[in-house]
Design an enzyme around this catalytic site. Structure first.
Site, PDB file in Angstrom:
ATOM      1  N   TYR A 142       2.045   0.040   9.113  1.00  0.00           N
ATOM      2  CA  TYR A 142       3.050  -0.064   8.463  1.00  0.00           C
ATOM      3  C   TYR A 142       3.004   0.059   6.981  1.00  0.00           C
ATOM      4  O   TYR A 142       2.250  -0.816   6.438  1.00  0.00           O
ATOM      5  CB  TYR A 142       3.860  -1.341   8.925  1.00  0.00           C
ATOM      6  CG  TYR A 142       5.359  -1.638   8.247  1.00  0.00           C
ATOM      7  CD1 TYR A 142       6.496  -0.739   8.496  1.00  0.00           C
ATOM      8  CD2 TYR A 142       5.674  -2.498   7.559  1.00  0.00           C
ATOM      9  CE1 TYR A 142       7.661  -1.084   8.153  1.00  0.00           C
ATOM     10  CE2 TYR A 142       6.700  -2.783   6.623  1.00  0.00           C
ATOM     11  CZ  TYR A 142       7.684  -2.089   7.243  1.00  0.00           C
ATOM     12  OH  TYR A 142       9.124  -2.174   6.590  1.00  0.00           O
ATOM     13  N   ASP A 237      -3.486   0.514   1.450  1.00  0.00           N
ATOM     14  CA  ASP A 237      -2.477  -0.353   1.387  1.00  0.00           C
ATOM     15  C   ASP A 237      -2.804  -1.852   1.639  1.00  0.00           C
ATOM     16  O   ASP A 237      -3.178  -2.147   2.899  1.00  0.00           O
ATOM     17  CB  ASP A 237      -1.280  -0.027   2.540  1.00  0.00           C
ATOM     18  CG  ASP A 237      -0.031  -0.919   2.520  1.00  0.00           C
ATOM     19  OD1 ASP A 237      -0.186  -1.868   1.860  1.00  0.00           O
ATOM     20  OD2 ASP A 237       0.829  -0.457   3.230  1.00  0.00           O
ATOM     21  N   LYS A 265       3.139  -9.202  -1.865  1.00  0.00           N
ATOM     22  CA  LYS A 265       2.796 -10.532  -1.186  1.00  0.00           C
ATOM     23  C   LYS A 265       2.118 -11.660  -2.251  1.00  0.00           C
ATOM     24  O   LYS A 265       2.669 -12.146  -3.027  1.00  0.00           O
ATOM     25  CB  LYS A 265       2.113 -10.757   0.140  1.00  0.00           C
ATOM     26  CG  LYS A 265       2.956  -9.766   0.911  1.00  0.00           C
ATOM     27  CD  LYS A 265       2.682  -9.763   2.477  1.00  0.00           C
ATOM     28  CE  LYS A 265       3.195  -8.832   3.194  1.00  0.00           C
ATOM     29  NZ  LYS A 265       4.776  -9.159   3.597  1.00  0.00           N
TER      30      LYS A 265
END
Length: 430
Positions: A142, A237, A265
């Site tokens: 994702y 990623d 994050k």
């Protein structure tokens, strides 16, 4: 009726599904979400006063634990000077310098507002740099909800049982090619069939949105070679793994140097944030230096920079944090395997460092296809038992357990006791 139930009844009338992100919905586990009022250390508290040991950590940013005093005070100090200026600030420079100093592959970095935005921008930069259109992603990885990447995506899309998203046109995804995680042949075939056309290959170096799946030995190294040989930009990623496995992320952990990296994050300490960076020659294609356009009113805003700088400096100056959280991860994974063996369950326990996942399947999990063999009904029963006994997990089979520096061996022992209670109860079911 509990306050959480009352709030959910109100929420569904004015928010789609009653939540502002589908991964917060408890629908797939047969419950309604808990509404959280506060958090501290390893614990979160709902509006009804219930305390839970938290293994979500705001989906990763709370690596130090909730409500860290140094991070909180940094944000308060920044807020006293104003929330946003829409102009350049010293903190942006300090953040860029810090990231570049911690991650050797990053020569220049651009701040954005989310992981989705970081990935979208990195892919645009790679296309602008190479003059090519096609990209390779991996099934079950994702990379945010931008149109071109919602192809066999992981995270909440897997829980919903929908491989793609309505509203994404064929034109948006025509240049997106899907490979199989940990399957080199699938990647080599795509390069061969699209010779000279692939701008970028993007991957979560540790897949953490279809559960947690490590790369098999040599897999990432071979991807690096294939990208180099084909003039393709390798994008890691690291929105989840960045600054989690160690200060230079999964790329340092596995010894791979990508061309571009996306972050999120942890670099915001709990504030909305994202970033992408890498080789200078690629990043200088980005406006206002180059002709790859990307902008953002709140990019590098002082609140996010204050929180992120405080968190990253703590991680940089206290390397023992990684020793603590990674050892807890080892303990949790080992102990879960022992428990499952004790009760005759061949469940798969995966993960690395401070990331962990349980798959309710006897099949070794190496990618999207094998992850989907997990019994999601069994996960739902497991989830409901855990939350009823004070253990807060992500409400999806295909998300990670996140450990923080605030967790202790006693917390792990408590969790294992609850898991054993579940296994004993499950043994009595017909």
């Amino acid at each position: 009726m509990s306050r959480s139930e009352q709030l959910f009844e109100r929420a569904v009338t004015c928010i789609p599904g009653g939540v502002n992100s589908p991964v917060r919905a408890f629908r797939s586990v047969g419950l309604n979400p808990k509404f959280i009022s506060r958090a501290d250390g390893a614990y979160i508290y709902d509006v009804d006063g219930n305390r839970y040991t938290d293994y979500v950590g705001s989906w990763g940013p709370m690596i130090l634990g909730h409500n860290n005093q140094e991070v909180r005070e940094a944000v308060i100090r920044a807020a006293e000077n104003g929330l946003s200026f829409g102009a350049a600030t010293e903190a942006e420079v300090e953040m860029a310098e810090l990231i570049c100093s911690l991650v050797p592959s990053i020569e220049m970095v651009r701040m954005v507002n989310s992981g989705t935005e970081a990935v979208m921008s990195a892919i645009r930069a790679a296309r602008g740099y190479t003059g090519r259109d096609k990209i390779i992603k991996f099934e079950g990885c994702y990379h945010g909800h931008s149109d071109a990447l919602l192809v066999k995506a992981g995270s909440g899309v897997m829980t919903a049982g929908v491989p793609d998203s309505a509203g994404v046109t064929a034109g948006c995804t025509k240049d997106t090619l899907s490979a199989v995680f940990n399957d080199l042949e699938s990647v080599e075939n795509l390069f061969r069939e699209n010779d000279g056309k692939i701008a970028a290959l993007i991957i979560e170096p540790v897949a953490a949105n279809m559960g947690v799946i490590e790369p098999e030995e040599g897999f990432l190294q071979k991807l690096r070679e294939l990208c180099t040989d084909n003039g393709t930009v390798l994008i890691f990623d690291e929105v989840i793994t960045g600054f989690r496995l160690q200060t230079d992320g999964a790329q340092g952990y596995y010894g791979i140097r990508p061309d571009l990296t996306t972050f999120g994050k942890i670099i915001g300490g709990g504030m909305p944030v994202g970033a992408y960076g890498g080789k200078r020659e690629i990043m200088e294609c980005v406006s206002p230096v180059g002709n790859v356009y990307q902008a953002g009113t709140l990019s590098g805003n002082p609140m996010a920079m204050a929180a992120g700088l405080a968190e990253l400096r703590i991680l940089r100056d206290n390397p023992s944090i990684y020793g603590h959280i990674n050892s807890l991860g080892d303990l949790l994974r080992r102990s879960l395997r022992d428990l499952f063996e004790k009760y005759g369950k061949n469940y798969q326990v995966t993960g690395t460092g401070s990331l962990c996942c349980v798959f309710f399947t006897g099949t070794r999990v190496t990618g999207y296809g094998t992850a989907k063999t997990s019994d999601t009904e069994e996960f739902s029963r497991y989830f409901r038992y855990m939350i009823e006994h004070g253990i807060y997990l992500a409400p999806s089979q295909f998300e990670a357990v996140f450990l923080s520096n605030a967790h202790t061996k006693e917390d792990i022992a408590e969790m294992l006791n609850v898991v054993e209670g579940y296994l004993k109860e499950a043994a009595t079911r017909p």
